[in-house]
Design a protein around this motif. Structure first.
Motif, PDB file in Angstrom:
ATOM      1  N   LEU A   1       9.004  16.309  38.657  1.00 54.04           N
ATOM      2  CA  LEU A   1      10.229  17.110  38.675  1.00 54.04           C
ATOM      3  C   LEU A   1       9.987  18.470  39.316  1.00 54.04           C
ATOM      4  O   LEU A   1      10.800  18.938  40.123  1.00 54.04           O
ATOM      5  CB  LEU A   1      10.753  17.288  37.249  1.00 54.04           C
ATOM      6  N   LEU A   2       8.873  19.098  38.949  1.00 46.79           N
ATOM      7  CA  LEU A   2       8.574  20.424  39.497  1.00 46.79           C
ATOM      8  C   LEU A   2       8.295  20.369  40.997  1.00 46.79           C
ATOM      9  O   LEU A   2       8.564  21.326  41.723  1.00 46.79           O
ATOM     10  CB  LEU A   2       7.366  21.028  38.768  1.00 46.79           C
ATOM     11  N   SER A   3       7.776  19.257  41.460  1.00 45.08           N
ATOM     12  CA  SER A   3       7.500  19.116  42.888  1.00 45.08           C
ATOM     13  C   SER A   3       8.761  18.773  43.688  1.00 45.08           C
ATOM     14  O   SER A   3       8.727  18.770  44.918  1.00 45.08           O
ATOM     15  CB  SER A   3       6.446  18.034  43.114  1.00 45.08           C
ATOM     16  N   ASN A   4       9.861  18.483  42.952  1.00 46.97           N
ATOM     17  CA  ASN A   4      11.120  18.154  43.625  1.00 46.97           C
ATOM     18  C   ASN A   4      12.186  19.229  43.416  1.00 46.97           C
ATOM     19  O   ASN A   4      13.382  18.930  43.374  1.00 46.97           O
ATOM     20  CB  ASN A   4      11.648  16.809  43.119  1.00 46.97           C
ATOM     21  N   GLY A   5      11.744  20.457  43.263  1.00 46.80           N
ATOM     22  CA  GLY A   5      12.683  21.575  43.260  1.00 46.80           C
ATOM     23  C   GLY A   5      13.019  22.173  41.916  1.00 46.80           C
ATOM     24  O   GLY A   5      13.713  23.193  41.851  1.00 46.80           O
ATOM     25  N   PHE A   6      12.567  21.579  40.815  1.00 48.70           N
ATOM     26  CA  PHE A   6      12.830  22.156  39.501  1.00 48.70           C
ATOM     27  C   PHE A   6      11.921  23.370  39.301  1.00 48.70           C
ATOM     28  O   PHE A   6      10.719  23.284  39.509  1.00 48.70           O
ATOM     29  CB  PHE A   6      12.558  21.143  38.390  1.00 48.70           C
ATOM     30  N   GLU A   7      12.502  24.485  38.860  1.00 52.12           N
ATOM     31  CA  GLU A   7      11.724  25.674  38.559  1.00 52.12           C
ATOM     32  C   GLU A   7      11.327  25.659  37.088  1.00 52.12           C
ATOM     33  O   GLU A   7      12.071  25.176  36.238  1.00 52.12           O
ATOM     34  CB  GLU A   7      12.530  26.937  38.880  1.00 52.12           C
ATOM     35  N   ILE A   8      10.159  26.220  36.800  1.00 57.71           N
ATOM     36  CA  ILE A   8       9.583  26.073  35.474  1.00 57.71           C
ATOM     37  C   ILE A   8      10.376  26.797  34.395  1.00 57.71           C
ATOM     38  O   ILE A   8      10.632  26.247  33.317  1.00 57.71           O
ATOM     39  CB  ILE A   8       8.104  26.533  35.476  1.00 57.71           C
ATOM     40  N   GLN A   9      10.801  28.055  34.637  1.00 67.65           N
ATOM     41  CA  GLN A   9      11.534  28.780  33.597  1.00 67.65           C
ATOM     42  C   GLN A   9      12.909  28.168  33.313  1.00 67.65           C
ATOM     43  O   GLN A   9      13.254  27.961  32.139  1.00 67.65           O
ATOM     44  CB  GLN A   9      11.660  30.263  33.953  1.00 67.65           C
TER      45      GLN A   9
END
Length: 232
Positions: A86-94
């Protein structure tokens, strides 16, 4: 954040084994306990006693419910690498962190409401007794704030700590502290309206403190911290 929230809702609400079954079982246990208590009391139970019971049971339900939800659904996402995807597909962590907390809180609020409504309906139907009172609304608000803080710190631990075994151990410690520590604390207070209110304010303060702690500490969470998971 809407996209992340939709994803989290879909993951929660499409799993019978990991979400619905534990939630139904938890509500059923609470319903049985309350039904048995009401059935064993010949006269009307004092409101203060019921309020104290609901404070303890609501805290326990929230803690156990959150533990099961995160252990069965969220931690596996980290161990299987789905969060990394998910993070590698544009989701930001915060945004992912905060939206996950909000979704989990909404779901737990539904369970909290059902914990109040279902046992009351059953006791009215089979025993002709209702234990619902106006104070339960206030109790639910204070417990909800505490639950939001509890969810925040537990999600933070999942995102911040790399080793899964440490996360699971900390979850167990948190559960013991909240449930047994909370029960012991309430046993020290006389069953009066004043001390019931003190307990509720303690819950409110703890929830607010935990949330603001996450707001500050959550800024230190990076994608690398979440991705570099050390499985058991």
């Amino acid at each position: 954040m809407k996209k992340i929230m939709k994803y989290n809702f879909r993951m929660l609400l499409t799993s019978f084994v990991n979400f619905y079954f534990p939630a139904i079982l938890l509500i059923a246990i609470i319903t049985f306990i309350l039904y048995s208590f009401v059935n064993s009391v010949p006269n009307e139970v004092p409101v203060l006693i019921f309020n104290r019971m609901f404070i303890i049971m609501a805290i326990g339900m929230y803690t156990i419910g959150v533990y099961m939800m995160l252990s069965n659904l969220v931690i596996p996402e980290k161990t299987t690498g789905r969060i990394e995807l998910l993070l590698s597909n544009g989701f930001e962590i915060q945004p992912y962190l905060y939206s996950s907390i909000i979704v989990g809180w909404i779901v737990m609020e539904v369970e909290l409401v059902l914990m109040f409504i279902i046992p009351n309906i059953i006791t009215i139907t089979f025993l002709g007794k209702s234990f619902f009172n106006s104070s339960l609304f206030k109790i639910s608000i204070f417990v909800s704030v505490f639950g939001f803080g509890l969810l925040s710190i537990m999600y933070y631990l999942i995102f911040r700590i790399r080793r899964i075994s440490i996360i699971n151990n900390l979850f167990s410690i948190i559960g013991v502290i909240v449930i047994f520590g909370g029960s012991y604390l309430t046993s020290l207070f006389p069953v009066t309206e004043q001390f019931n209110d003190i307990l509720l304010w303690i819950l409110l303060g703890a929830g607010v403190f935990l949330f603001f702690f996450i707001v500050v500490a959550g800024k230190k969470i990076t994608k690398e911290t979440v991705v570099l998971t050390i499985p058991d």
